[in-house]
Design a protein around this motif. Structure first.
Motif, PDB file in Angstrom:
ATOM      1  N   GLU B 121      22.906  -9.999 -32.827  1.00  0.00           N
ATOM      2  CA  GLU B 121      22.290  -9.482 -31.599  1.00  0.00           C
ATOM      3  C   GLU B 121      20.758  -9.453 -31.736  1.00  0.00           C
ATOM      4  N   ALA B 122      20.310  -9.024 -32.922  1.00  0.00           N
ATOM      5  CA  ALA B 122      18.858  -8.952 -33.147  1.00  0.00           C
ATOM      6  C   ALA B 122      18.225 -10.340 -33.032  1.00  0.00           C
ATOM      7  N   GLU B 123      18.905 -11.339 -33.595  1.00  0.00           N
ATOM      8  CA  GLU B 123      18.388 -12.708 -33.530  1.00  0.00           C
ATOM      9  C   GLU B 123      18.426 -13.214 -32.081  1.00  0.00           C
ATOM     10  N   ALA B 124      19.481 -12.836 -31.331  1.00  0.00           N
ATOM     11  CA  ALA B 124      19.588 -13.248 -29.917  1.00  0.00           C
ATOM     12  C   ALA B 124      18.430 -12.657 -29.108  1.00  0.00           C
ATOM     13  N   VAL B 125      18.085 -11.398 -29.391  1.00  0.00           N
ATOM     14  CA  VAL B 125      16.956 -10.753 -28.695  1.00  0.00           C
ATOM     15  C   VAL B 125      15.655 -11.462 -29.072  1.00  0.00           C
ATOM     16  N   ARG B 126      15.523 -11.785 -30.364  1.00  0.00           N
ATOM     17  CA  ARG B 126      14.300 -12.472 -30.820  1.00  0.00           C
ATOM     18  C   ARG B 126      14.151 -13.834 -30.140  1.00  0.00           C
ATOM     19  N   LEU B 127      15.264 -14.575 -30.058  1.00  0.00           N
ATOM     20  CA  LEU B 127      15.225 -15.897 -29.424  1.00  0.00           C
ATOM     21  C   LEU B 127      14.877 -15.812 -27.939  1.00  0.00           C
ATOM     22  N   SER B 128      15.313 -14.720 -27.281  1.00  0.00           N
ATOM     23  CA  SER B 128      15.093 -14.596 -25.834  1.00  0.00           C
ATOM     24  C   SER B 128      13.804 -13.859 -25.508  1.00  0.00           C
ATOM     25  N   SER B 129      13.042 -13.491 -26.536  1.00  0.00           N
ATOM     26  CA  SER B 129      11.919 -12.567 -26.288  1.00  0.00           C
ATOM     27  C   SER B 129      10.890 -13.096 -25.299  1.00  0.00           C
TER      28      SER B 129
END
Lengths: 185, 189
Positions: B121-129
């Motif tokens: 989830e953290a990586e998904a948020v980072r990718l969508s930032s």
């Protein structure tokens, strides 16, 4: 304020400019006409004029003063512009929903990026693959599909936001003037 | 002023093809019920508030959708680090994990490097930032415009009442009230 000499120098410099030279600059300038199109006021067709008349009469209420009617007209124009901008925004997102993108997708940007990818392919760490079809990569189910369409359209939507804000300010200002002048005559 | 006469003057609301017109009308009706617009201008502001509220809801929905959509890519990124940046192996495992809800391979791999599923989830948020940042900017602009529209109704009501009072005061000052003849005669006598 710029002096006479500075103004003259600015004119001279501007005259020798041939526009943007970099790829990014040219790309940015390509959007100018589109952006200016939205900053133009509503067209002068008879249908639009009728719509402005109808709306401004409603905003002015029973006021007969020329000043009130003028401000009501400004408010009506701004309100219709606001409506137009909101429709443009929705149309852009819908275009992404139908075609997957707003324009042709660039697989590789600069040559260096392409070479870097090619090196990874040779090392077996990446795939060459087929050119990406933007529609194929759009999720098929809702609400994920709309969310992805919004993500792809958001850089263009944020540009339109400036025009929306301007139309809101113009409308609010005109309405405030309408109130101030209403019944004072 | 009823919402009906306003919708006759203004055209249809700007809705996406996937959005429900009935839901939008219900939102507008509930706002009209709460605010109770008293003039056409107030109705116009209520319609504006409805449009802005709808756009805020749309953007909030999209934010979570964007993060959900990035999960696949996020997992691939995490697995690429595990598989020594082998893109193909990472992609295969990620797809298998998403296709089969009973697959536990990824969870075990993550546990081995002292991570859990929250790392995805953290990586998904980072990718969508970058997209989330733009959406947040739009959200704060819409929220401030909606608050301004609400204040405008208040200002309009106060302003309208003030102009009516001033106009009425002026009329009262301009009209000369005739003197009371009876009292004047009595004093002179």
């Amino acid at each position: 304020m710029a002096s006479e000499r500075q103004t003259e120098a600015n004119r001279r410099n501007a005259g020798s400019s041939a526009g943007p030279r970099s790829v990014a600059g040219k790309k940015r300038a390509a959007h100018n006409a589109y952006r200016h199109g939205l900053s133009l006021s509503l067209g002068s067709s008879a249908a639009v004029a009728r719509q402005v008349d109808k709306l401004s009469r409603k905003i002015a209420g029973n006021a007969k003063s020329e000043i009130v009617l003028r401000y009501a007209r400004d408010a009506a124009k701004a309100e219709l512009e606001l409506e137009r901008i909101r429709k443009v925004k929705v149309a852009l997102v819908e275009r992404v929903l139908v075609f997957g993108a707003l324009g042709p997708t660039v697989r590789f940007g600069p040559v260096t990026k392409a070479l870097r990818h090619l090196k990874l392919v040779i090392a077996g760490k990446a795939m060459l693959g087929e050119p990406i079809d933007p529609l194929a990569t759009l999720p098929s189910e809702e609400p994920e599909r709309s969310a992805e369409a919004m993500r792809r359209a958001v850089p263009d939507l944020i540009r339109l936001d400036r025009y929306e804000g301007r139309a809101v300010r113009r409308r609010d200002h005109a309405i405030k003037r309408t109130i101030n002048n209403r019944l004072s005559k | 002023m009823s919402g009906e006469s306003l919708t006759k003057t203004l055209s249809k609301p700007a809705l996406l093809m996937t959005e429900s017109k009935q839901d939008y009308q219900a939102l507008q009706a509930s706002l009209e019920h709460e605010i109770m617009p008293r003039s056409f201008v107030e109705s116009m502001y209520v319609a504006d508030i409805a449009a802005l509220t709808w756009e805020i809801l749309r953007l909030r929905r999209c934010k979570s959708g964007i993060i959900n959509n990035a999960f696949d890519k996020a997992l691939q990124n995490l697995l690429r680090s595990y598989f020594d940046f082998n893109y193909i192996a990472a992609q295969d495992l990620a797809r298998r994990w998403f296709a089969d809800p009973t697959a536990k391979e990824v969870a075990e791999l993550l546990r081995r490097v002292r991570l859990d599923e929250f790392a995805i989830e953290a990586e998904a948020v980072r990718l969508s930032s970058s997209a989330l940042e733009l959406i947040d900017r739009m959200l704060s602009a819409y929220e401030s415009r909606r608050n301004k529209a609400l204040r405008s109704i208040e200002v309009y009501r106060v302003g309208f009442a003030k102009t009516v009072r001033e106009s009425s005061d002026r009329v009262l000052q301009e009209i000369r009230v005739p003197k009371l003849g009876y009292r004047a005669n009595k004093v002179s006598a």
